[in-house]
Design a protein around this motif. Structure first.
Motif: not given
Length: 373
Positions: A28-34
């Motif tokens: 989810l951290d990568a999702m939020r960054a994207e």
């Protein structure tokens, strides 16, 4: 019968552990960054100068935000449930405990559905999807059925707030469609929908038969992943024949007054794709090339695996190879012949309620892969 305090405690801790595991797998951290990056792109004043890119960016942003919201929403509901149970137990409120148990069961079902996402670990599972639907045996009923399936999948996408981009629809003369090609712009759309590939069979009293006879008809669904720039699929321009034609609508009506629709034929393989959703011939050609490359990748991977059904399935849309039956007469039922999952409400399924079929298919595929390993 109500659960005792210890049972509630254990059940809630299990839900929290499952969510924690899902969070790591989904990253989810990568999702939020994207999401943050896409948000900056959406805010750019020149975003809609390139409509195709703008559609991709906004669709991707909406889908990612929906995924994050889905997870955080479930997380919040689990936390609320823990508080509800604690207060009900302190006050000895049997009615609140009964409500808590009902919410617990709903949460278990929702989290189990989300957990299915963690089973999507194939090379292209995280990609967006291109879906092709073709009418098969059954004449006008088959064309009507193909259109029903297209509506079913687009409604499913709408319910999940996934963007749908229609590339091409070839309408049949009397009713329905001969074929349709559309993209679903969402993370893991390919991995999710790939289990829907195959031959679908409809049994009903034909609305096109003046004698009211029962008719069996077929339609084929093909699903391929959208390529990215890093994918190694090169096409020699000399291998592609380009034809332009006027876009058409239902009943043979003309949609555009110019020859803007584009048909690409890959001569070595015989693969043909069309696009007529844009007014510009150049845009239609670019979209058609996206579809052509995706289909060539599917063919390449299937050949490498020496298994025709590896990515898109070898579907004939006829007797003997159907994967799902939709029966409207003499009884009401939709049944998946691979997983055995069935429901008695076909109308809900045709309205886009196919998540349980997809979930069962993904689990069935994972078990099949384990057995083959």
């Amino acid at each position: 019968m109500l659960l005792v305090a210890l049972d509630f405690d254990a059940e809630i801790k299990q839900l929290q552990a499952t969510l924690s595991s899902i969070e790591k797998v989904l990253d989810l951290d990568a999702m939020r960054a994207e999401i943050a990056d896409l948000g900056e792109q959406v805010a750019a004043p020149d975003l809609w100068d390139d409509q195709a890119n703008a559609t991709r960016v906004t669709g991707r942003l909406s889908a990612l935000q929906g995924e994050v919201d889905r997870f955080t929403g479930l997380q919040g509901r689990v936390d609320d449930l823990a508080m509800m149970v604690e207060m009900a137990q302190e006050e000895g409120d049997a009615e609140s405990l009964a409500d808590s148990e009902a919410e617990l069961r709903r949460l278990q079902k929702s989290i189990e559905a989300l957990e299915v996402r963690t089973l999507l670990s194939g090379e292209y599972d995280e990609r967006e999807a291109i879906v092709t639907i073709r009418s098969g045996a059954g004449g006008v009923d088959a064309a009507d059925f193909a259109e029903m399936l297209m509506r079913m999948y687009t409604r499913w996408a709408e319910q999940h707030k996934y963007a749908v981009e229609v590339f091409d629809v070839s309408y049949a003369e009397e009713a329905g469609i001969k074929s349709a090609e559309f993209a679903i712009h969402a993370p893991y759309a390919y991995g999710t929908l790939s289990v829907e590939a195959g031959t679908h069979r409809l049994v009903r009293i034909s609305p096109f038969d003046n004698q009211g006879r029962r008719q069996t008809s077929f339609a084929a669904v093909e699903v391929v992943p959208v390529l990215e720039q890093t994918d190694e699929i090169e096409i020699d321009e000399n291998d592609v024949r380009t034809d332009v034609f006027r876009s058409g609508g239902p009943g043979g009506q003309s949609v555009n007054t110019t020859d803007s629709a584009v048909r690409l034929t890959h001569i070595p393989t015989g693969i043909v794709v069309s696009c007529q959703n844009e007014k510009s011939q150049l845009q239609n050609k670019a979209s058609a090339m996206v579809v052509l490359k995706a289909k060539l990748l599917a063919k390449k991977k299937a050949e490498e695996a020496a298994l025709k059904k590896d990515l898109k399935g070898d579907v004939a849309a006829a007797w003997g190879d159907q994967m799902r039956n939709y029966v409207l007469n003499p009884y009401q039922m939709v049944k998946d012949l691979r997983t055995g999952y069935e429901v008695g409400n076909p109308q809900a399924v045709f309205d886009g309620d196919v998540d349980d079929f997809i979930e069962a298919g993904i689990r069935w595929r994972r078990e099949a892969e384990k057995a083959d390993a």
